[in-house]
Design an enzyme around this catalytic site. Structure first.
Site, short mmCIF file in Angstrom:
data_model
loop_
_atom_site.label_atom_id
_atom_site.label_comp_id
_atom_site.label_asym_id
_atom_site.label_seq_id
_atom_site.Cartn_x
_atom_site.Cartn_y
_atom_site.Cartn_z
N LYS A 172 37.42 35.84 32.80
CA LYS A 172 37.09 36.70 31.66
C LYS A 172 36.21 35.91 30.69
CE LYS A 172 41.44 39.17 32.24
NZ LYS A 172 42.76 39.51 31.70
N TRP A 197 34.33 40.70 32.82
CA TRP A 197 34.96 40.10 33.98
C TRP A 197 33.91 39.57 34.96
CZ3 TRP A 197 39.63 43.59 35.83
CH2 TRP A 197 40.59 43.59 34.83
N THR A 246 57.46 36.14 50.94
CA THR A 246 56.12 35.88 50.43
C THR A 246 55.96 34.40 50.10
OG1 THR A 246 56.76 36.26 48.13
CG2 THR A 246 56.04 38.18 49.40
N GLU A 282 53.83 42.55 51.90
CA GLU A 282 54.50 43.78 51.48
C GLU A 282 53.99 45.02 52.21
OE1 GLU A 282 54.63 40.95 47.91
OE2 GLU A 282 53.27 41.42 49.56
#
Length: 541
Positions: free
Chosen positions: A439, A444, A186, A330
């Site tokens: 936030k 949000w 990754t 993944e």
């Protein structure tokens, strides 16, 4: 009672065997590192892959050992994909865009015994060679005429010499389909990169699923251009699905600018192309500046980050459909694609547009759910948004050489780090990354939606939304903007562009103009760097 069907393992070598047997004369076209366009066929690729497998065997590579590559999208890299995995070794694609220290860590952690690399990376490998503890052989992926006269690498081997002197008679071993086949790390922004170890079984199953019409729609009728690098999640599996289906394959080499991609698309009659949004922004800007039209392109697969709505319209002007792909290293990487259902065939343009702006429905083999911060499942109603978790036969069970960690739940689901909604028809929409959500006042705000709206402004080339500390609201959105060449726009003009498109309290507090935005090695915006850069930003209100 067991079924009475043949028990044949799913192996990567079988994909190449199939391509050679039934699509032997289908072209593979590469822009070579040395310069010229290289042409050959799937039959040629299969023959040379067997030669390379023999050469690696002569170098002492055995089943289970790891062979690293530092290479662009080219025919030699394709041969390595099949030769290394096919012989039972592990093809470890190393990202050359990482820092030198990270590359050394990855090669050593993967315990690569051979490192094959393009001419582009000769100086880098010369620098790193003394630190690569497990590498026994260095192979420069070029011909004898382009080998360096002097190098600090002892016994540097020439790829074409190895292939030329090796027999093309090689029997691919019958491996356990669960054996490791390939390794990719990754491109995380914190800590050392983490390895994802794929198997033959997971790779072949992924190729089946990604080929489906509702996925990437790979066919022998098509000509596929993977702009996504082969060192990044196996180029989204396209080298495998193209072999499985006998598609013409066009590899762009190291040149992924708008001019070079346009030439390949037009000259090779590319029907499907895949890459991150920044690539298509460059290509579309090149076409717009030069009044060019793409004639053969039918579908563009966009992944890595969300595509702005304006890109849908721009590609449609060229007769191409934008199809969103969501996935991760993944996940091998395909998880969802944004294709309509039969029920949508009579839908109006706005409904279809909304479908195409979502990351799409799960393809067969991938199961997904959303949960709150306590791990409680949330409804798929298109309203509730929470943390996305996935599972499936090509989703990793644990990171390479690491114990099971917080990435997985107790009941076996993988935490993706994405915050999403899923509607009743199964369409998933990413509202943010867990670490990137803004936030403000206990609520949000989606940074992705703020970015996608602003990129729709005709003067804006790129935009990034970050949350910056605010004395009253905890955080407020700051937009960091790159304008298109020759275009101008003011702060107030861009803020006004949000009116009527979002709730008023979502509107960013300020706009900052920059020459360029930082990106990861795979083209994703580096929000962390921007947050560090503007950590001490002072609001004017």
């Amino acid at each position: 009672m067991r079924g009475q069907m043949m028990d044949q393992p799913l192996l990567i070598s079988s994909l190449l065997d199939h391509a050679e047997r039934y699509h032997s004369d289908t072209e593979i076209v590469s822009r070579s590192i040395e310069g010229p366009i290289h042409r050959y066929t799937w039959g040629d690729a299969a023959r040379r892959a067997r030669q390379l497998a023999n050469a690696l065997t002569d170098l002492g590579v055995v089943e289970g050992e790891t062979v690293g590559t530092l290479a662009w999208n080219g025919y030699r890299h394709l041969e390595a994909y099949y030769a290394v995995s096919g012989m039972g070794a592990i093809c470890h694609t190393v990202n050359p865009r990482l820092f030198a220290e990270q590359i050394a860590y990855i090669v050593n952690h993967g315990e690569d015994v051979v490192l094959m690399f393009d001419l582009t990376f000769l100086a880098m490998v010369e620098q790193l060679a003394p630190t690569l503890n497990t590498v026994r052989h260095f192979v420069l992926m070029t011909d004898r005429d382009h080998m360096p006269r002097e190098t600090s690498i002892d016994n540097l081997l020439c790829y074409e010499d190895l292939v030329r002197r090796s027999s093309d008679r090689y029997e691919w071993p019958v491996l356990n389909e669960n054996a490791a086949s390939s390794l990719c790390y990754t491109s995380g922004t914190t800590g050392n990169p983490k390895g994802v170890l794929y198997s033959h079984r997971s790779t072949v199953l992924h190729a089946f699923a990604s080929s489906l019409p509702d996925s990437l729609h790979i066919s022998a009728e098509g000509c596929v251009l993977p702009v996504v690098p082969m060192f990044h999640v196996n180029a989204w599996g396209l080298p495998y699905s193209c072999a499985m289906n006998g598609a013409k394959l066009v590899l762009p080499g190291a040149k992924m600018d708008g001019i070079s991609l346009y030439e390949l698309i037009e000259n090779e009659h590319v029907t499907l192309a895949a890459g991150v949004p920044t690539v298509w922004l460059m290509l579309l800007q090149h076409c717009e500046r030069n009044h060019l039209k793409m004639h053969s392109l039918k579908r563009v697969i966009v992944g890595g980050s969300a595509a702005p709505e304006s890109m849908i319209d721009q590609l449609a002007e060229h007769g191409a459909e934008l199809r969103q792909l969501w996935g991760m290293t993944e996940l091998s990487p395909c998880g969802t694609t944004s294709t309509p259902k039969f029920k949508h065939r009579a839908s109006d343009a706005q409904t279809l547009r909304q479908l195409h702006t979502r990351q799409g429905r799960a393809i067969f083999g991938v199961d997904l759910r959303i949960v709150d911060d306590m791990g409680r499942p949330l409804p798929h109603d298109g309203v509730a948004f929470g943390n996305l978790q996935v599972r499936g036969p090509w989703v990793l069970s644990q990171y390479f050489r690491r114990e099971r960690d917080s990435a997985h739940t107790e009941d076996g689901w993988f935490n993706t780090g994405d915050v999403v909604t899923v509607d009743k028809d199964g369409y998933m929409k990413i509202t943010d990354r867990t670490k990137d959500v803004i936030k403000s006042g206990g609520e949000w705000i989606s940074s992705i939606e703020l970015e996608n709206i602003l990129v729709g402004h005709p003067a804006v080339a790129e935009a990034a939304a970050i949350g910056v500390p605010h004395p009253k609201w905890d955080e407020r959105p700051l937009m960091v903007v790159v304008l298109k060449p020759g275009q101008t726009a003011t702060r107030d003009e861009l803020l006004d562009f949000y009116k009527g498109k979002i709730a008023s309290w979502w509107t960013p507090n300020d706009i900052v103009f920059v020459a360029e935005l930082p990106h990861t090695a795979t083209g994703k915006l580096q929000k962390m760097k921007l947050r560090e850069l503007f950590a001490d930003y002072k609001w004017s209100d």
